[in-house]
Motif scaffolding. Structure first.
Motif, short mmCIF file in Angstrom:
data_model
loop_
_atom_site.label_atom_id
_atom_site.label_comp_id
_atom_site.label_asym_id
_atom_site.label_seq_id
_atom_site.Cartn_x
_atom_site.Cartn_y
_atom_site.Cartn_z
N SER A 133 -40.00 11.44 38.26
CA SER A 133 -39.07 11.75 37.37
C SER A 133 -37.68 13.12 38.32
O SER A 133 -38.23 13.12 39.53
N ILE A 134 -36.45 12.70 38.02
CA ILE A 134 -35.83 12.96 38.58
C ILE A 134 -34.73 14.02 37.25
O ILE A 134 -34.33 13.76 36.17
N ASN A 135 -34.13 15.70 38.13
CA ASN A 135 -33.50 16.21 37.17
C ASN A 135 -31.91 16.35 37.41
O ASN A 135 -31.64 16.30 38.26
N ILE A 136 -31.50 15.84 36.44
CA ILE A 136 -30.03 16.58 35.88
C ILE A 136 -29.12 17.05 35.92
O ILE A 136 -29.73 17.59 34.16
N LEU A 137 -28.55 18.14 36.23
CA LEU A 137 -27.74 19.19 35.25
C LEU A 137 -26.88 18.50 34.73
O LEU A 137 -26.50 17.46 34.71
N TYR A 138 -26.92 19.26 33.34
CA TYR A 138 -26.37 19.14 31.99
C TYR A 138 -25.10 19.98 31.60
O TYR A 138 -25.42 20.94 31.50
N ARG A 139 -23.96 19.44 30.59
CA ARG A 139 -23.31 20.75 30.67
C ARG A 139 -23.68 20.32 28.83
O ARG A 139 -23.60 19.86 28.42
N ASP A 140 -23.85 21.37 28.67
CA ASP A 140 -24.83 22.10 26.87
C ASP A 140 -23.35 21.42 26.20
O ASP A 140 -23.26 23.25 25.77
N ASP A 141 -22.72 20.78 26.36
CA ASP A 141 -21.76 20.94 24.74
C ASP A 141 -21.72 19.64 24.06
O ASP A 141 -22.78 18.77 24.37
N SER A 142 -20.21 19.60 24.00
CA SER A 142 -20.44 18.22 22.79
C SER A 142 -20.46 16.30 23.49
O SER A 142 -20.74 17.28 24.80
N GLU A 143 -21.29 16.26 22.86
CA GLU A 143 -22.21 14.57 23.67
C GLU A 143 -20.55 13.80 23.52
O GLU A 143 -20.58 13.06 25.34
N SER A 144 -19.47 14.80 23.46
CA SER A 144 -17.83 13.51 23.85
C SER A 144 -17.49 13.58 24.57
O SER A 144 -16.50 13.41 25.30
N LEU A 145 -18.20 15.12 25.23
CA LEU A 145 -17.43 15.67 26.68
C LEU A 145 -17.38 14.32 27.53
O LEU A 145 -18.94 13.65 27.53
N LEU A 146 -16.37 13.86 27.94
CA LEU A 146 -16.65 13.02 29.55
C LEU A 146 -18.24 12.96 30.36
O LEU A 146 -18.42 11.86 30.94
N PHE A 147 -18.06 13.88 31.34
CA PHE A 147 -18.78 14.11 32.25
C PHE A 147 -19.90 13.68 31.24
O PHE A 147 -21.07 13.25 31.77
N ASN A 148 -20.82 14.53 30.27
CA ASN A 148 -21.91 13.94 29.80
C ASN A 148 -22.11 12.31 29.21
O ASN A 148 -23.01 11.83 29.54
N LYS A 149 -20.63 12.06 28.53
CA LYS A 149 -20.99 10.39 28.05
C LYS A 149 -21.31 9.33 29.45
O LYS A 149 -22.10 9.12 29.54
N ILE A 150 -20.76 10.04 31.16
CA ILE A 150 -21.11 9.39 32.24
C ILE A 150 -22.80 10.00 32.08
O ILE A 150 -23.88 9.02 33.02
N THR A 151 -23.00 10.33 32.51
CA THR A 151 -24.82 11.31 32.17
C THR A 151 -25.47 10.16 31.24
O THR A 151 -26.07 10.07 31.80
N THR A 152 -24.82 9.83 30.50
CA THR A 152 -25.30 9.31 29.26
C THR A 152 -25.74 8.09 29.92
O THR A 152 -27.19 7.25 29.76
N TYR A 153 -24.68 7.12 30.51
CA TYR A 153 -24.90 6.00 30.97
C TYR A 153 -26.33 6.43 32.57
O TYR A 153 -26.50 5.29 32.94
N ILE A 154 -25.62 6.87 33.30
CA ILE A 154 -26.80 6.76 34.40
C ILE A 154 -27.72 7.04 34.03
O ILE A 154 -28.80 6.13 34.98
N VAL A 155 -27.89 7.85 32.72
CA VAL A 155 -30.01 7.68 32.38
C VAL A 155 -29.95 6.76 32.04
O VAL A 155 -31.49 6.36 32.34
N GLU A 156 -29.78 6.27 30.99
CA GLU A 156 -29.59 4.85 30.97
C GLU A 156 -30.07 3.94 32.47
O GLU A 156 -30.88 2.75 32.15
N ASN A 157 -29.41 3.71 32.65
CA ASN A 157 -29.27 2.96 34.63
C ASN A 157 -30.83 3.64 35.13
O ASN A 157 -31.42 2.58 35.11
N LEU A 158 -30.78 4.21 35.47
CA LEU A 158 -32.18 4.84 36.16
C LEU A 158 -33.37 4.64 35.31
O LEU A 158 -34.44 4.46 35.89
N ASN A 159 -33.19 5.38 33.58
CA ASN A 159 -35.12 4.79 33.22
C ASN A 159 -35.04 3.17 33.51
O ASN A 159 -35.53 2.41 33.18
N SER A 160 -33.92 2.11 33.58
CA SER A 160 -34.22 0.47 33.87
C SER A 160 -34.94 0.45 34.95
O SER A 160 -35.02 -0.34 34.97
N VAL A 161 -34.41 1.38 36.10
CA VAL A 161 -34.98 0.73 37.54
C VAL A 161 -36.24 1.99 37.12
O VAL A 161 -37.02 1.85 38.53
#
Length: 815
Positions: free
Chosen positions: A656-684
């Protein structure tokens, strides 16, 4: 949208009053006044530059004269050296003859030694033979000794028998008298035999002693023969070595002769080249004189242009007075930023987006232009002294702070020492560490920075510890802003930039034009900036904003579809990345192969294509290609299968890995990038926990400590590689979110910044980048392209290479 705050005006029905109330005409007149003022200021700046150029050309001329004298000296020295080379060649030829004679003597000596060794061997054989003969003689003497023992025994027995015979003769009386005589004679014979045996035995002992002495003498002779043989052999080796040395010396001499011959020819070529250089330097001197003459013409032309500009300014002012611009409406533009400022103190801020505000509120000694070049700022001109370390900056007279006070050299010194002060603990203080005495001051070992000196009210000297070509670019950064030292001592921030901070709130700020800005007043009067993490493109379309920065595909596509809006894009020197928390206790911090596995698991191309709509390019390494061409690096291919294998091999699958996340709108670019990263890491097989913090808390060290990964970016302040790398990969800097520490990297960075040769400098930075990639404190995602969407009647929205606007260049073309 444009908003205008109307001044109170009197109602008049006349045509002239109608014209005066025409907002577009007033706007046009206002823009013309600003343009004339800016042209006048730019002409003054150009005059400063020309004066610098004249000074530089004069200095070059002096150096060329020195070079011409040095070339003459070099030619003389080369001619002298050429004569010496010919003498050396002649001496070597004589030495070769001596070598030949020495070689013959050595060969004769070797032959004589060989004869001596042969004679020694003959002597050794003869002595060995004599020794064997003596040993046989010794053995014969021993045999004689044995025979004497037998004779002695016989004599003893004979004597005994004679004694017995005498006794028996005595018993026989007269009849045995004759026998007694015989017995007596036998006895005498036995005694004489004993005496003879004793004499012979004594003689044999003497012979044996002589034999022993002879053997000892032969042994010593053998030792001496052997020693002589060894000496002869060693002498032979010496002669062989002499022969080899003479042969080698002869070969070397031939090589020297060849080399001297070639060198002589090379010297002749050098002389020809030096003559050419001399001729070229003469031509260069002529060109410099022409350049100096033309520069003087340019100065004269600029002076004439300046006079025309002054006349134009007077005529324009008279024209504007006729229009009575007192009734002009304020030109107010609106825009937005997606982050909230944590501070308005430029020395304490390191957030890229807030730099758009701070770089317009403040001015620096030098300015970085739209193409990344250095231009005059508060300093009108500057030069470096002969040591290549001491820079002299002459300030503009009359440059003002927002409170009306004049900017002086004392303010410059105070602000630089404040930035370096350990009490302030600025995250940006590294940028001035190259100044002599800065480190001692930072560490409280000095009460002031020895390298910063006030020459006079309008002149400051800055001496560096070592020559550093990127230093001037550093001085153009907004956190090197010059502020009023008296206000700073009271805790107030008063700058001298193109705008003042008129209002500020939790979700907005208002910038007002500073009419006395040394580079000319801005075209617009006010800029209202909203701090909004929500999607803003619709607000631009709805005319709530007049321009905005675009960093995603959706906004770009929406804005392009609107006919009264337009867009432009620029490549930005920056990198978006995933940083590992290398100070955590997790396997992701301690195992490089696991970090490599996560790198292989991230689909960067998908982020660039789907999320950004092409507004970025995949990163090959941490350094943007605008700073260092990294086309030599391979792209890290998306390979989830290999990522799984590496995770399994290192017992990290299912972790399990802890990823720092900006507690704001999901539309924020950093949060969108984080969502993509979570999907990639879950897949492995890596499960992800989002550690939510407010955006304003995201970059703080205490937030980073809560996670294993954070998603961030670093935008270059300038095109200098050291400026880009030091904050994010030097463990001493707070901007190093990963807490990466590699002393060899720091060492190479220090070496690279001192290099003058650009090729060597580039090679060193390539080595540094390779080391960082190998350690993998980051997963470099992409280098961004920044876009701006704006109304078509707004001009001057030009991003510089680091993605910042000069708001004072924005022009509202019409209402």
């Amino acid at each position: 949208m444009f908003t205008f705050r109307k001044k109170s005006i009197e109602t008049d029905s006349s045509n002239s009053k109608d014209i005066l109330c025409d907002n577009n005409l007033s706007l046009l007149a206002h823009n013309e006044k600003c343009i004339v003022d800016k042209i006048n200021n730019k002409i003054s700046e150009t005059n400063f530059v020309v004066e610098n150029l004249i000074s530089t050309i004069n200095t070059i001329s002096e150096y060329v004269e020195v070079q011409l004298g040095s070339i003459d000296k070099v030619v003389n020295e080369i001619n002298t050296y050429s004569a010496l080379a010919e003498e050396v060649s002649s001496s070597i030829e004589s030495s070769k003859k001596l070598y030949t004679q020495t070689l013959q003597v050595s060969e004769d000596g070797s032959e004589a030694v060989n004869e001596s060794i042969k004679a020694m061997r003959d002597i050794e054989g003869s002595v060995n033979y004599s020794k064997s003969v003596v040993n046989n003689l010794n053995n014969k003497a021993a045999d004689i000794n044995n025979m004497l023992d037998v004779i002695k025994d016989i004599a003893d027995n004979t004597n005994l028998l004679a004694l017995n015979a005498s006794i028996e003769a005595a018993r026989a009386g007269e009849a045995g008298r004759g026998f007694s005589v015989v017995a007596t004679e036998v006895k005498n014979l036995a005694e004489r035999s004993m005496e003879s045996v004793s004499y012979i035995s004594s003689t044999i002992q003497e012979i044996n002693e002589s034999i022993r002495n002879t053997i000892l003498a032969m042994d010593k002779t053998m030792e001496r023969v052997k020693r002589g043989s060894d000496i002869a052999n060693n002498t032979l080796k010496v002669f062989k070595n002499i022969t080899e040395s003479v042969n080698t010396s002869n070969t070397v001499a031939e090589e020297i002769v060849t080399a001297v011959s070639m060198q002589t020819k090379s010297l002749e070529n050098v002389i020809y080249s030096t003559d050419d250089m001399n001729n070229t330097s003469g031509k260069l001197m002529f060109v410099i004189e022409v350049a100096s003459l033309n520069t003087q013409y340019a100065k004269t032309s600029l002076f004439s242009l300046s006079q025309v500009s002054e006349d134009l300014k007077i005529i324009t002012n008279d024209f504007l007075k006729m229009l009575d611009l007192q009734n002009k409406e304020d030109i107010v533009l609106k825009t937005c930023l997606k982050v909230v400022p944590k501070t308005y103190d430029p020395a304490l801020s390191f957030d890229f987006e807030i730099g758009n505000i701070l770089s317009n509120l403040h001015a620096e000694l030098l300015t970085i232009g739209n193409s990344g070049e250095i231009s005059p700022g508060i300093a009108k001109n500057w030069y470096v002294e002969d040591d290549n370390r001491t820079w002299i900056f002459n300030l503009r007279k009359g440059a003002k702070f927002h409170n009306g006070k004049e900017v002086t050299a004392e303010d410059v010194k105070y602000c630089f020492e404040r930035l370096l002060s350990p009490d302030l603990n600025s995250p940006n203080n590294w940028i001035l560490e190259d100044i002599e005495g800065a480190v001692e001051f930072k560490n409280k070992r000095a009460s002031s920075v020895s390298g910063i000196k006030v020459i006079n009210k309008y002149c400051v000297s800055i001496k560096l510890s070592n020559p550093y070509s990127g230093f001037l670019l550093n001085l153009g950064q907004y956190f090197c802003a010059i502020m009023d030292r008296d206000e700073l001592e009271k805790g107030n921030i008063v700058g001298c930039g193109a705008f003042t901070l008129e209002k500020k709130g939790e979700d907005y700020c208002t910038l007002a034009a500073f009419k006395d800005f040394f580079n000319g007043a801005p075209y617009i009067d006010k800029l209202e900036i909203k701090f909004n993490s929500q999607t803003s493109s619709q607000k631009l379309i709805d005319k709530e904003y007049d321009f905005m920065v675009i960093d995603n595909k959706e906004d770009m596509e929406k804005i392009k579809s609107v006919d009264y809006l337009t867009t432009s894009t620029s490549v930005i020197m920056g990198t978006y990345y995933i940083g590992f928390n290398l100070e955590s206790n997790s396997i992701f911090a301690s195992n490089k192969e696991v970090r490599k596995a996560l790198n292989l698991a991230i689909n960067k191309k998908r982020i660039v294509d789907e999320l950004l709509g092409g507004m970025g390019e995949e990163a090959r390494g941490p350094i943007p290609p605008g700073i260092l061409d990294n086309s030599y690096l391979p792209l890290t291919a998306y390979n989830p299968q290999l990522a799984k294998e590496l995770l399994r091999k290192n017992n990290a699958d299912g972790k399990s890995i802890n990823i720092l996340y900006r507690d704001d709108s999901e539309s924020l670019l950093f949060n969108k990038i984080t969502t993509y990263i979570v999907e990639n890491l879950n897949s492995v097989g890596i499960s992800c926990n989002l550690v939510r913090v407010p955006p304003s808390e995201y970059l703080k060290p205490e937030s980073i400590k809560k996670c294993d990964l954070c998603v961030s970016r670093w935008i270059a302040d300038s095109g200098d590689a050291d400026n880009f790398l030091q904050p994010i990969f030097n463990h001493a800097n707070v901007a190093n979110l990963s807490r990466y520490k590699n002393l060899e990297v720091i060492k190479k960075l220090e070496e690279a910044k001192k290099l003058i040769n650009p090729n060597k400098k580039r090679t060193m930075y390539e080595e540094v980048q390779n080391m960082i990639i190998d350690d993998m404190p980051w997963i470099s995602l992409y280098h961004p392209k920044t876009g701006v969407g704006y109304r078509k009647d707004v001009l001057g929205l030009r991003l510089n290479p680091v993605g910042l606007f000069s708001y004072d260049n924005i022009i509202a073309e019409k209402i």
